[in-house]
Design a protein around this motif. Structure first.
Motif: not given
Length: 319
Positions: A88-112
């Motif tokens: 009852g005390r935890f709130v999960l905040g999520i978001g798109a982030s940015s191309p730098a964090i997702v792709e350049r730093w984490n080898a992910g795919h930033f799309a849509k």
């Protein structure tokens, strides 16, 4: 809504382990919330897991963890674990982030980014409720995922949202919206998109210092790093700062980082960064609340007139 007063953890001048004593002080100072971030320092979950034990009773939130740096199932597992640590005390905040964090730093795919955030929200609703999920979403597909241990109390989920489309998604399908780098007047603009009943959370960068020139010098570097990110550039265009920030963007595009930093006007710095003595800062924070901010999440900036631990105490609602 009950007025919240949050603090960013871990603190900028120490590690999560070194933050224990100061985190333990927060409830007695009147802080209701602690919120983590996830960029290139501590991850979003571990500091909150520690705080769950060190500061019983405070609300714990991620602001934010990106939806594209973890698989959907792993994100659900991390959220479920923390939700069980602090029911009852935890709130999960999520978001798109940015191309730098997702792709350049984490080898992910930033799309849509809008669709990926929406799809992740819908998946997490089902997974954290204990359902077995087999679903083809627009941006990913999950087959047969079911948490081994669903949390007794599913966490609330809030979305990082800067402009109308994502803000409306936060109001319609999530439990709140998180925003960033805005003025008290901007809060009213954001609030108009989500209505009066949606929780609105914002991290406020605060420097307890009466040396305005020094604060502005430090803050300009921070602002240049953020406001040149396309999503923040678009956010401030929407808020009406496009012309004021045009020289910064032009210098940045030309590769002149020093000129870009210098080009940020004083009035923009003063609008987006809280500074002054502690009483002035607390009064400014309350302007955000008066504009419709439900949960200010303070992020003390080092280099002010007082050390971070004293700033945390001085900025408390009960100071």
């Amino acid at each position: 809504m009950t007025q919240n007063w949050g603090m960013t953890i871990p603190f900028s001048d120490r590690s999560p382990a070194e933050s224990r004593d100061l985190i333990a002080e927060l409830p007695g100072l009147g802080y209701t919330d602690v919120w983590s971030a996830e960029v290139n320092g501590a991850d979003g979950f571990v500091p909150l897991a520690l705080a769950a034990e060190w500061a019983p009773g405070v609300r714990l939130g991620t602001a934010i963890v990106p939806v594209s740096t973890r698989g959907p199932g792993l994100l659900a597992m991390s959220a479920a674990t923390l939700a069980d640590l602090a029911p009852g005390r935890f709130v999960l905040g999520i978001g798109a982030s940015s191309p730098a964090i997702v792709e350049r730093w984490n080898a992910g795919h930033f799309a849509k980014p809008y669709a990926r955030t929406r799809d992740t929200l819908r998946f997490l609703r089902r997974a954290l409720a204990g359902e077995k999920v087999s679903e083809r979403y627009e941006t990913f597909e999950v087959q047969g995922f079911k948490l081994e241990r669903a949390p007794r109390v599913a966490p609330r989920i809030v979305l990082a949202a800067l402009r109308p489309r994502m803000l409306r998604l936060a109001a319609e399908e999530a439990d709140g919206a998180i925003t960033n780098w805005l003025s008290p007047e901007d809060v009213r603009t954001v609030r108009a998109e989500i209505g009066q009943d949606t929780e609105l959370i914002a991290r406020l960068f605060v420097c307890v210092s009466e040396d305005a020139a020094l604060v502005r010098e430090t803050a300009r570097r921070m602002l240049a790093a953020y406001l040149t990110v396309p999503v923040y550039a678009a956010f401030h265009d929407w808020l009406g700062r496009g012309e004021a920030l045009r020289p910064m963007h032009e210098a940045w595009a030309a590769g002149d980082r020093r000129a870009a930093v210098k080009a940020i006007p004083d009035e923009v710095v003063d609008a987006l960064v809280v500074h002054g003595d502690a009483a002035t800062c607390r009064a400014r924070i309350r302007e955000y609340v008066a504009g419709g901010l439900t949960t200010p999440v303070l992020a003390p900036i080092p280099g002010g007139d007082v050390p971070i631990d004293q700033a945390v105490r001085d900025l408390a609602p009960e100071a």
